[in-house]
Design a protein around this motif. Structure first.
Motif, PDB file in Angstrom:
ATOM      1  N   ASN A  39       1.164   2.677   2.801  1.00  0.00           N
ATOM      2  CA  ASN A  39       2.340   1.799   2.802  1.00  0.00           C
ATOM      3  C   ASN A  39       3.597   2.515   3.296  1.00  0.00           C
ATOM      4  O   ASN A  39       4.711   2.166   2.922  1.00  0.00           O
ATOM      5  CB  ASN A  39       2.574   1.221   1.405  1.00  0.00           C
ATOM      6  CG  ASN A  39       2.787   2.312   0.346  1.00  0.00           C
ATOM      7  OD1 ASN A  39       2.681   3.509   0.635  1.00  0.00           O
ATOM      8  ND2 ASN A  39       3.077   1.895  -0.878  1.00  0.00           N
ATOM      9  N   GLN A  57      -3.727  -2.732  -2.575  1.00  0.00           N
ATOM     10  CA  GLN A  57      -4.171  -4.086  -2.896  1.00  0.00           C
ATOM     11  C   GLN A  57      -5.649  -4.054  -3.268  1.00  0.00           C
ATOM     12  O   GLN A  57      -6.419  -3.228  -2.766  1.00  0.00           O
ATOM     13  CB  GLN A  57      -3.982  -5.034  -1.702  1.00  0.00           C
ATOM     14  CG  GLN A  57      -2.550  -5.413  -1.402  1.00  0.00           C
ATOM     15  CD  GLN A  57      -2.450  -6.401  -0.247  1.00  0.00           C
ATOM     16  OE1 GLN A  57      -3.390  -6.578   0.532  1.00  0.00           O
ATOM     17  NE2 GLN A  57      -1.298  -7.048  -0.133  1.00  0.00           N
ATOM     18  N   ASP A 103      -1.725  -7.430  -5.447  1.00  0.00           N
ATOM     19  CA  ASP A 103      -0.957  -6.199  -5.268  1.00  0.00           C
ATOM     20  C   ASP A 103      -1.201  -5.293  -6.461  1.00  0.00           C
ATOM     21  O   ASP A 103      -1.308  -5.757  -7.602  1.00  0.00           O
ATOM     22  CB  ASP A 103       0.539  -6.508  -5.146  1.00  0.00           C
ATOM     23  CG  ASP A 103       0.878  -7.208  -3.835  1.00  0.00           C
ATOM     24  OD1 ASP A 103       0.214  -6.912  -2.814  1.00  0.00           O
ATOM     25  OD2 ASP A 103       1.796  -8.051  -3.834  1.00  0.00           O
ATOM     26  N   ASP A 129       0.185  -2.122  -8.731  1.00  0.00           N
ATOM     27  CA  ASP A 129       1.337  -1.285  -9.064  1.00  0.00           C
ATOM     28  C   ASP A 129       0.887  -0.005  -9.766  1.00  0.00           C
ATOM     29  O   ASP A 129       1.682   0.717 -10.374  1.00  0.00           O
ATOM     30  CB  ASP A 129       2.334  -2.043  -9.935  1.00  0.00           C
ATOM     31  CG  ASP A 129       1.718  -2.575 -11.227  1.00  0.00           C
ATOM     32  OD1 ASP A 129       0.526  -2.280 -11.487  1.00  0.00           O
ATOM     33  OD2 ASP A 129       2.422  -3.271 -11.982  1.00  0.00           O
TER      34      ASP A 129
END
Length: 234
Positions: A93, A112, A124, A126
């Motif tokens: 990312n 993801q 998504d 985290d």
């Protein structure tokens, strides 16, 4: 609707390598001692889910501490003068971290997960860890949302549309050996300038309006950005 010239950028592992993410081609076809088919194919997934999940867990854990480099930031600065679309083969990312506003991930996204029952169920992440037993809302095991060898590259049609419409096309840090992504440069009009930036210049067929920069993304992208500004000021 933007009136800025459309710049389309295809990025590969080389741009992320400068941030400390090892490239597949520099590891003799092995990823951390694993044959690629063990950790990046449907067959490998069916044979050993825990191995595949652990491999991507380690990628995620390492990626949390990786920062964009000057090549990523130069692409963000390019948006001041151009309508920039980044098409990346990378699953990290770093483009988003740097601030690029339009990024197309051809091969999926590391942060993801997706359902093994319904491909439209994408989540998504985290956190860095995905385990056997982690399930989607329909009760199916989650897998990395990554395009493995032998799977369709579903974003290619979208990427091809941008390549057709490009006013300039830039290739950064890719061997141009992985298809279908490598074929995008062939979709670009002959009268459109094409720039290739790589410390290990890939073998490319001579083309009209082709400019080669055998150097790192950190320096090369900024040079191309300045060249494009000069060209469009004429």
């Amino acid at each position: 609707m933007s009136l800025k010239p459309k710049v389309v950028v295809l990025t590969g592992a080389g741009i992320s390598a400068e941030s400390g993410i090892p490239t597949f081609r520099d590891a003799n076809g092995l990823w951390e001692g694993h044959d690629v088919m063990e950790v990046a194919s449907p067959q490998g997934w069916h044979r050993n889910k825990e191995l595949v999940l652990d491999f991507y867990n380690q990628r995620r854990k390492a990626a949390l501490n990786v920062k964009p480099n000057d090549g990523h930031y130069a692409l963000v600065r390019m948006e001041e003068d151009f309508d920039v679309t980044v098409i990346t083969q990378n699953i990290d990312n770093l483009h988003e971290k740097a601030g690029s506003s339009q990024v197309i991930h051809l091969h999926g996204q590391l942060f993801q997960s997706r359902s093994t029952l319904d491909e439209s169920l994408i989540y998504d992440m985290d956190h860095w860890e995905l385990k056997v037993g982690d399930k989607c809302e329909r009760g199916s095991q989650l897998r990395p949302n990554v395009v493995w060898f032998g799977e369709m590259v579903k974003m290619m049609e979208v990427a091809a549309k941008y390549a057709y419409e490009a006013d300039a096309f830039i290739v950064v840090g890719t061997s141009l050996n992985v298809y279908p992504a490598a074929g995008l440069i062939d979709l670009v009009s002959d009268n459109v300038p094409k720039y290739i930036i790589d410390v290990k210049m890939p073998k490319v067929q001579e083309k009209h309006n082709l400019f080669l920069f055998e150097e790192s993304a950190s320096s090369g992208v900024e040079k191309v950005r300045k060249n494009l500004i000069k060209a469009h000021m004429k």
